[in-house]
Design a protein around this motif. Structure first.
Motif, PDB file in Angstrom:
ATOM      1  N   PRO A 199       2.140  -7.625  -0.999  1.00  0.00           N
ATOM      2  CA  PRO A 199       1.217  -7.818  -2.126  1.00  0.00           C
ATOM      3  C   PRO A 199       0.286  -6.630  -2.293  1.00  0.00           C
ATOM      4  O   PRO A 199       0.093  -5.824  -1.368  1.00  0.00           O
ATOM      5  CB  PRO A 199       0.455  -9.081  -1.739  1.00  0.00           C
ATOM      6  CG  PRO A 199       0.513  -9.110  -0.246  1.00  0.00           C
ATOM      7  CD  PRO A 199       1.837  -8.514   0.136  1.00  0.00           C
ATOM      8  N   HIS A 205       7.491   0.790  -7.748  1.00  0.00           N
ATOM      9  CA  HIS A 205       7.787  -0.477  -8.409  1.00  0.00           C
ATOM     10  C   HIS A 205       8.238  -0.210  -9.844  1.00  0.00           C
ATOM     11  O   HIS A 205       7.899   0.821 -10.433  1.00  0.00           O
ATOM     12  CB  HIS A 205       6.550  -1.379  -8.458  1.00  0.00           C
ATOM     13  CG  HIS A 205       6.381  -2.272  -7.266  1.00  0.00           C
ATOM     14  ND1 HIS A 205       7.397  -3.064  -6.766  1.00  0.00           N
ATOM     15  CD2 HIS A 205       5.285  -2.520  -6.493  1.00  0.00           C
ATOM     16  CE1 HIS A 205       6.941  -3.767  -5.729  1.00  0.00           C
ATOM     17  NE2 HIS A 205       5.672  -3.451  -5.535  1.00  0.00           N
ATOM     18  N   THR A 236       8.155  -8.810  -0.611  1.00  0.00           N
ATOM     19  CA  THR A 236       7.385  -7.735  -1.231  1.00  0.00           C
ATOM     20  C   THR A 236       5.938  -7.768  -0.757  1.00  0.00           C
ATOM     21  O   THR A 236       5.298  -8.825  -0.789  1.00  0.00           O
ATOM     22  CB  THR A 236       7.421  -7.854  -2.770  1.00  0.00           C
ATOM     23  OG1 THR A 236       8.777  -7.780  -3.207  1.00  0.00           O
ATOM     24  CG2 THR A 236       6.625  -6.738  -3.423  1.00  0.00           C
ATOM     25  N   ALA A 269      14.492  -5.669  -4.975  1.00  0.00           N
ATOM     26  CA  ALA A 269      13.513  -5.983  -3.931  1.00  0.00           C
ATOM     27  C   ALA A 269      14.166  -6.731  -2.774  1.00  0.00           C
ATOM     28  O   ALA A 269      13.813  -6.521  -1.602  1.00  0.00           O
ATOM     29  CB  ALA A 269      12.373  -6.797  -4.523  1.00  0.00           C
ATOM     30  N   ARG A 308      14.399  -8.200  -9.131  1.00  0.00           N
ATOM     31  CA  ARG A 308      14.343  -9.084  -7.960  1.00  0.00           C
ATOM     32  C   ARG A 308      15.454  -8.737  -6.967  1.00  0.00           C
ATOM     33  O   ARG A 308      15.216  -8.703  -5.750  1.00  0.00           O
ATOM     34  CB  ARG A 308      14.465 -10.544  -8.396  1.00  0.00           C
ATOM     35  CG  ARG A 308      14.473 -11.522  -7.220  1.00  0.00           C
ATOM     36  CD  ARG A 308      14.433 -12.965  -7.672  1.00  0.00           C
ATOM     37  NE  ARG A 308      15.540 -13.335  -8.541  1.00  0.00           N
ATOM     38  CZ  ARG A 308      16.778 -13.618  -8.101  1.00  0.00           C
ATOM     39  NH1 ARG A 308      17.071 -13.540  -6.802  1.00  0.00           N
ATOM     40  NH2 ARG A 308      17.724 -13.971  -8.952  1.00  0.00           N
ATOM     41  N   VAL A 361       9.920  -7.675  -7.443  1.00  0.00           N
ATOM     42  CA  VAL A 361       9.248  -8.524  -6.461  1.00  0.00           C
ATOM     43  C   VAL A 361      10.233  -9.513  -5.850  1.00  0.00           C
ATOM     44  O   VAL A 361      11.198  -9.930  -6.481  1.00  0.00           O
ATOM     45  CB  VAL A 361       8.063  -9.286  -7.085  1.00  0.00           C
ATOM     46  CG1 VAL A 361       6.965  -8.323  -7.475  1.00  0.00           C
ATOM     47  CG2 VAL A 361       8.496 -10.093  -8.289  1.00  0.00           C
TER      48      VAL A 361
END
Length: 266
Positions: free
Chosen positions: A260, A240, A258, A22, A19, A254
């Motif tokens: 989708p 990712h 981010t 991101a 996290r 994420v």
């Protein structure tokens, strides 16, 4: 080949590192514009990771066998640069595409992600390359589940890239990740279905296809790090960090910003 299986406690730490990674990309997004240098993007990310997140930028001084220590905190790969572009004094200009690759270490665990950024108004070719590469990433991720094979991931990526008229870089691949920056397995972005390592819940690795608009051939620049297309064609990459779960997958990198997955990819 011993593949680390992460415990629930380790997975929680990797969720945090993912996290944070991101969120660095979220933070830097408004700064990616014409006129800024890649050095300045690096400095902004470095300061955010160290001062705000109280974390460590993994690339800084990273020195795998055969490489000089990497001198910056992120990778900035511009236009025909495939990966590992070293930030410098070059200013971004209208029409550029650039990949920012960020790896954060928090509490001893790594998160690793990259995104493509469009500067101003890139060409239709450049936009399509970035879009198809994003689709390749997600087609690969969609193959992840316990009992699937690594070859399923590579095959899905290769099929879509080549069907779109592009080529897949073969010298670089995704990788296991956790307490180490690079662990087993190697995750190729090409391959045959139902071949290679069988995936098990608790495995964590990156998927990071590098897709060229021209031929797949690459070369290394004099800095020992920056990889470019041999034919000077554009290249794109998205990345990712992914966890294999009992029922499928969980993307660990994420955040609020981010992008989708495409609606048409199940």
């Amino acid at each position: 080949m011993a593949i680390p299986i992460k415990t629930p406690q380790k997975i929680e730490k990797m969720r945090l590192a993912g996290r944070l990674t991101a969120e660095v990309l979220d933070y830097i997004t408004p700064h990616v514009r014409a006129g800024i240098t890649t050095n300045e993007l690096d400095r902004l990310c470095h300061d955010y990771i160290v001062e705000v997140q109280q974390a460590i930028p993994a690339p800084l001084n990273y020195s795998p066998p055969g490489y000089p220590p990497y001198p910056k905190s992120i990778c900035t790969s511009l236009n025909h640069q495939v990966c590992h572009g070293v930030p410098g004094d070059r200013q971004l200009k209208n029409g550029d595409i650039v990949n920012l690759d960020v790896t954060v270490i928090k509490d001893g665990y790594h998160g690793d992600s990259s995104r493509m950024f469009l500067v101003g108004e890139p060409s239709v070719l450049a936009r399509r390359l970035c879009e198809v590469t994003f689709e390749c990433l997600w087609l690969g991720i969609a193959q992840v589940r316990g009992g699937a094979s690594l070859g399923d991931i590579g095959h899905a990526i290769q099929q879509h890239a080549e069907k779109s008229g592009y080529s897949v870089v073969r010298e670089f691949c995704g990788h296991g990740i956790g307490e180490k920056f690079h662990e087993e397995p190697q995750v190729l972005h090409y391959g045959k279905p139902h071949t290679g390592l069988k995936l098990e819940p608790g495995m964590v690795f990156t998927i990071e296809p590098m897709i060229n608009a021209g031929k797949a051939a690459i070369r290394t620049m004099a800095d020992g790090w920056t990889i470019v297309t041999r034919d000077h064609s554009l290249s794109a990459q998205w990345e990712h960090t992914v966890l294999v779960t009992e029922s499928g997958f969980e993307v660990l990198t994420v955040s609020a910003g981010t992008r989708p997955r495409p609606d048409w990819i199940g």
